[in-house]
Design an enzyme around this catalytic site. Structure first.
Site, PDB file in Angstrom:
ATOM      1  N   HIS A  72      21.931   6.111  -2.636  1.00 43.30           N
ATOM      2  CA  HIS A  72      23.314   6.178  -2.143  1.00 43.30           C
ATOM      3  C   HIS A  72      23.931   7.552  -2.416  1.00 43.30           C
ATOM      4  O   HIS A  72      24.630   8.111  -1.579  1.00 43.30           O
ATOM      5  CB  HIS A  72      24.180   5.106  -2.815  1.00 43.30           C
ATOM      6  CG  HIS A  72      23.902   3.720  -2.324  1.00 43.30           C
ATOM      7  ND1 HIS A  72      23.808   3.401  -0.987  1.00 43.30           N
ATOM      8  CD2 HIS A  72      23.701   2.561  -2.997  1.00 43.30           C
ATOM      9  CE1 HIS A  72      23.579   2.102  -0.857  1.00 43.30           C
ATOM     10  NE2 HIS A  72      23.492   1.566  -2.064  1.00 43.30           N
ATOM     11  N   HIS A 109      17.160   3.074  -5.649  1.00 46.20           N
ATOM     12  CA  HIS A 109      18.072   2.616  -4.588  1.00 46.20           C
ATOM     13  C   HIS A 109      19.479   3.182  -4.811  1.00 46.20           C
ATOM     14  O   HIS A 109      20.079   3.751  -3.886  1.00 46.20           O
ATOM     15  CB  HIS A 109      18.108   1.082  -4.586  1.00 46.20           C
ATOM     16  CG  HIS A 109      19.147   0.475  -3.691  1.00 46.20           C
ATOM     17  ND1 HIS A 109      18.832  -0.105  -2.479  1.00 46.20           N
ATOM     18  CD2 HIS A 109      20.497   0.351  -3.825  1.00 46.20           C
ATOM     19  CE1 HIS A 109      19.956  -0.546  -1.896  1.00 46.20           C
ATOM     20  NE2 HIS A 109      20.974  -0.295  -2.701  1.00 46.20           N
ATOM     21  N   GLU A 110      19.985   3.025  -6.016  1.00 47.09           N
ATOM     22  CA  GLU A 110      21.351   3.497  -6.283  1.00 47.09           C
ATOM     23  C   GLU A 110      21.435   5.015  -6.144  1.00 47.09           C
ATOM     24  O   GLU A 110      22.416   5.549  -5.617  1.00 47.09           O
ATOM     25  CB  GLU A 110      21.815   3.049  -7.671  1.00 47.09           C
ATOM     26  CG  GLU A 110      21.817   1.535  -7.916  1.00 47.09           C
ATOM     27  CD  GLU A 110      22.708   0.755  -6.957  1.00 47.09           C
ATOM     28  OE1 GLU A 110      23.558   1.357  -6.287  1.00 47.09           O
ATOM     29  OE2 GLU A 110      22.544  -0.472  -6.855  1.00 47.09           O
ATOM     30  N   ASP A 122      23.307   1.111   2.692  1.00 44.53           N
ATOM     31  CA  ASP A 122      22.504  -0.098   2.511  1.00 44.53           C
ATOM     32  C   ASP A 122      21.934  -0.554   3.839  1.00 44.53           C
ATOM     33  O   ASP A 122      22.493  -0.309   4.906  1.00 44.53           O
ATOM     34  CB  ASP A 122      23.371  -1.220   1.928  1.00 44.53           C
ATOM     35  CG  ASP A 122      23.620  -1.039   0.443  1.00 44.53           C
ATOM     36  OD1 ASP A 122      22.649  -0.814  -0.295  1.00 44.53           O
ATOM     37  OD2 ASP A 122      24.791  -1.123   0.036  1.00 44.53           O
TER      38      ASP A 122
HETATM   39 ZN   LIG Z   1      22.962  -0.394  -2.269  1.00 42.74          ZN
END
Ligand SMILES: [Zn+2]
Length: 185
Positions: free
Chosen positions: A121, A117-118, A127
């Site tokens: 980015h 997830h990170e 998000d």
């Molecule tokens: Zn996030």
């Protein structure tokens, strides 16, 4: 850091493979559109116990995208860890920045999901805290029971578009919400 540090290479794998294998093409088709692959060099020297998780996450992103190649070839993306304060990502530009993994959150949530997830980015994804576990970018909103570390097809396609077009973005900080539990089990 400059987005110029993202390595670029032109892949002509189909034509190359045919040549190497000696496969004659009686009526070769016109050259297909070139596939541009962006290489994001990531560095786990400061990732502590999460270096292997970062490698797994990079492998997932490589498997789910066409225009991206994550490789341990430099420091476009640094992986750090800390205790408390939350996991987060700082994207300086597409493919450049750093990720910080919170060791406390890593005990509560799937650390592989946090990592992918990170990194998402850094790869240009925002998000989407809608609670849906099939989405990677729903992050902690999907709860501690959600261990899905894979980008959904729409998320992977967005990353391909980002790198296919080398979209321009400035620094963005994603201070993530992975809601804390009352106690650590
Ligand atoms: Zn996030």
């Amino acid at each position: 850091m400059s987005p110029r540090r993202i390595g670029r290479r032109l892949a002509t794998l189909v034509a190359g493979a045919a040549t190497v294998l000696g496969l004659g093409l009686a009526n070769p088709a016109p050259a297909a559109a070139e596939v541009v692959t962006a290489t994001v060099c990531y560095n786990t020297s400061q990732a502590g116990p999460y270096a292997g998780v970062a490698d797994q996450a990079a492998g997932i992103w490589n498997a789910y995208t066409n225009n991206l190649n994550m490789s341990k070839c430099g420091s476009n993306l640094m992986i750090y860890y800390t205790t408390g304060g939350g996991s987060y990502a700082v994207r300086r530009s597409l493919g450049n920045g750093y990720v910080v993994i919170d060791t406390i959150q890593a005990q509560q949530y799937s650390v592989l999901r946090i990592m992918t997830h990170e990194i998402g980015h850094i790869l240009g994804l925002p998000d989407n805290y809608n609670g849906q576990c099939y989405l990677l970018m729903s992050g902690g909103s999907a709860g501690t029971g959600c261990t899905n570390p894979y980008p959904y097809s729409t998320e992977a396609a967005q990353v391909d578009r980002n790198f296919g077009g080398f979209g321009a973005e400035g620094t963005q900080v994603f201070r993530d919400s992975w809601p804390a539990l009352a106690t650590i089990g």
